[in-house]
Scaffold this active site. Structure first.
Site, PDB file in Angstrom:
ATOM      1  CG  HIS A  15      -2.108  -0.980   0.889  1.00 16.19           C
ATOM      2  ND1 HIS A  15      -3.340  -0.330   1.902  1.00 16.19           N
ATOM      3  CD2 HIS A  15      -2.585  -2.285   0.475  1.00 16.19           C
ATOM      4  CE1 HIS A  15      -4.155  -1.391   1.239  1.00 16.19           C
ATOM      5  NE2 HIS A  15      -3.582  -2.448   1.096  1.00 16.19           N
ATOM      6  CB  VAL A  61      -0.315   5.345  -2.435  1.00 16.47           C
ATOM      7  CG1 VAL A  61      -0.519   7.095  -2.495  1.00 16.47           C
ATOM      8  CG2 VAL A  61      -1.833   4.305  -2.257  1.00 16.47           C
ATOM      9  N   GLY A  94       4.490   6.546  -4.358  1.00 17.54           N
ATOM     10  CA  GLY A  94       5.510   5.454  -4.298  1.00 17.54           C
ATOM     11  C   GLY A  94       6.507   4.647  -2.851  1.00 17.54           C
ATOM     12  CB  SER A 142       3.044   8.837   1.703  1.00 20.90           C
ATOM     13  OG  SER A 142       3.429   7.461   1.189  1.00 20.90           O
ATOM     14  CB  THR A 185       0.492 -17.397   0.676  1.00 21.26           C
ATOM     15  OG1 THR A 185       1.041 -19.375   1.474  1.00 21.26           O
ATOM     16  CG2 THR A 185       1.729 -16.985   1.340  1.00 21.26           C
ATOM     17  CG  ASP A 188      -3.439 -20.490   1.623  1.00 16.05           C
ATOM     18  OD1 ASP A 188      -4.063 -21.968   1.527  1.00 16.05           O
ATOM     19  OD2 ASP A 188      -1.658 -20.527   1.716  1.00 16.05           O
ATOM     20  CB  SER A 232      -0.565 -23.451   4.378  1.00 18.10           C
ATOM     21  OG  SER A 232      -1.209 -22.955   3.659  1.00 18.10           O
TER      22      SER A 232
END
Ligand code: HEM
Ligand SMILES: *[C@@H]1O[C@H](CO)[C@@H](O)[C@H](O)[C@H]1NC(C)=O
Ligand SMILES: *[C@@H]1O[C@H](CO)[C@@H](O)[C@H](O)[C@H]1NC(C)=O
Length: 335
Positions: free
Chosen positions: A75, A79, A81, A85, A203, A254, A257
């Site tokens: 995330h 946004v 780079g 931020s 996963t 997942d 696992s």
């Protein structure tokens, strides 16, 4: 005679060293510096060990550490780079992290970075950016859950801007279709292979019922349940997430696992057990399906593609040289 030879050789070495340093400094001044794996090798030689220990300590306390930190990195990068931020706290509630898409980021991810930063500051104060610490912590999250290790490029600077309004349309939504996902990733220099590989981060970790309840109750006027879902799995999800949506209940991305970074995620997609629409789309779409099948059958191919894609993700929109700053506290701009 001999010692004069030696002295002249030394002098020559010295000159070469000086001009190399000059070139390096010019590159940095120009703000064109590239990331490099040994960026802190002289300014903070123990950096990677320190971050590793801090993340491990947090991971031993709560398992959410790994999924929370890995998602936080994603995330952050999408946004403005990879510039930390997303870490900024605003008393007005108008920072990146206050956006609808970021409200579900687990607090343990932020805490992991804050703790790692404190440990780093105790050793090399004022030198290492929060953006780099987050990138290193994300790698540790993968390794601690059994995923592949890889070297992390460093030298990012911390951003000077963090606005809730910047997040809009920069992050993928759980109900996005394949082409929306592909376009959004492409805007960040990530191709279809990267999309399929990075989605494998699902996963580990969990999603709130609200992120997929439409698929099990309210899919369309023709079918209450998304037909790409395995019916038995849909039934299990209905039991886990009763109608009415309790905002606190989550389901593992997942379920086979959920604490292990492995390729089970892709095997699940094969049998209609992708939790989010965005997950199942990778198998439904015929262009990406062969990659899903490859990753389901060859964990080594998944690991290699994941590492490649993580390194590419880590380069998105980075600030280097004299751009941005080195934050003292990851949750606040320096002044
Ligand atoms: C492809 C588009 C993607 C979409 C639409 C998406 C969406 C989501 C959503 C809706 C959740 C559940 C959040 C919640 O309810 O708390 C989630 C969880 C998660 N995502 Fe993604 N994601 C995507 C790609 C990625 C990528 C590229 C990464 C990292 C490389 C990632 C890492 C994670 C992790 C680790 C979790 C579990 C978080 C936790 O347990 O706290 N996701 N994602
Ligand atoms: C995506 O990029 C990687 C290199 O970064 C490359 O190995 C892979 O083949 C590319 N995939 C597609 C679908 O272009
Ligand atoms: C299904 O959608 C309708 C209309 O948007 C809404 O009123 C209803 O509460 C939803 N049902 C469930 C179980 O989410």
């Amino acid at each position: 005679m001999f010692s004069r030879e030696k002295a002249r050789k030394k002098m020559e070495d010295w000159r070469i060293l000086c001009s190399t340093l000059m070139i390096i400094m010019m590159v940095i001044e120009g703000g064109e510096a590239q990331l490099s794996e040994n960026f802190y090798s002289s300014s903070c030689p123990r950096l990677e060990r320190i971050v590793q220990q801090a993340v491990k300590k947090k991971h031993d306390q709560t398992f959410v550490t790994a999924p929370a930190t890995l998602r936080l990195f994603f995330h952050d990068c999408l946004v403005l780079g990879c510039d930390a931020s997303v870490m900024i706290f605003s008393p007005n509630g108008d920072a990146e992290k206050d956006s609808d898409d970021d409200l579900s980021l687990a607090g343990d991810g932020f805490d992991t970075v804050i703790k790692a930063k404190q440990a780093v500051e105790a050793n090399c104060p004022g030198v290492v950016s929060c953006a780099d610490i987050l990138a290193l912590a994300a790698r540790e999250a993968v390794v601690l859950t059994g995923g592949p290790s890889f070297s992390v490029e460093l030298g990012r600077r911390d951003g000077l801007r963090s606005k809730k309004s910047d997040v809009t349309k920069h992050l993928p939504e759980p109900d996005h279709k394949f082409n929306e996902l592909l376009n959004l990733f492409a805007k960040n220099g990530l191709n279809q292979t990267d999309l399929v590989a990075l989605s494998g981060a699902h996963t580990i970790g969990a999603a709130h019922c609200s992120k997929f309840s439409k698929r099990i109750y309210n899919y369309s006027q023709f079918s209450p349940i998304d037909p790409t879902l395995d019916p038995l799995y849909a039934l299990q999800l209905q039991q886990q997430c009763p109608p009415g949506v309790n905002p606190n209940i989550v389901a593992f991305l997942d379920p086979l696992s959920s604490n292990t970074f492995d390729n089970t995620y892709y095997k699940n997609l094969f049998v209609g057990r992708g939790l989010l629409t965005s997950d199942q789309e990778l198998f439904t779409n015929l262009a990406s399906r062969p990659t899903v099948i490859d990753f389901a059958n060859n964990p080594g191919n998944f690991n290699a593609a994941f590492v490649t894609a993580m390194r590419k993700l880590g380069r998105v929109g980075v600030k280097t040289g004299n751009q941005g700053e080195i934050r003292r506290n990851c949750a606040a701009f320096n002044s």
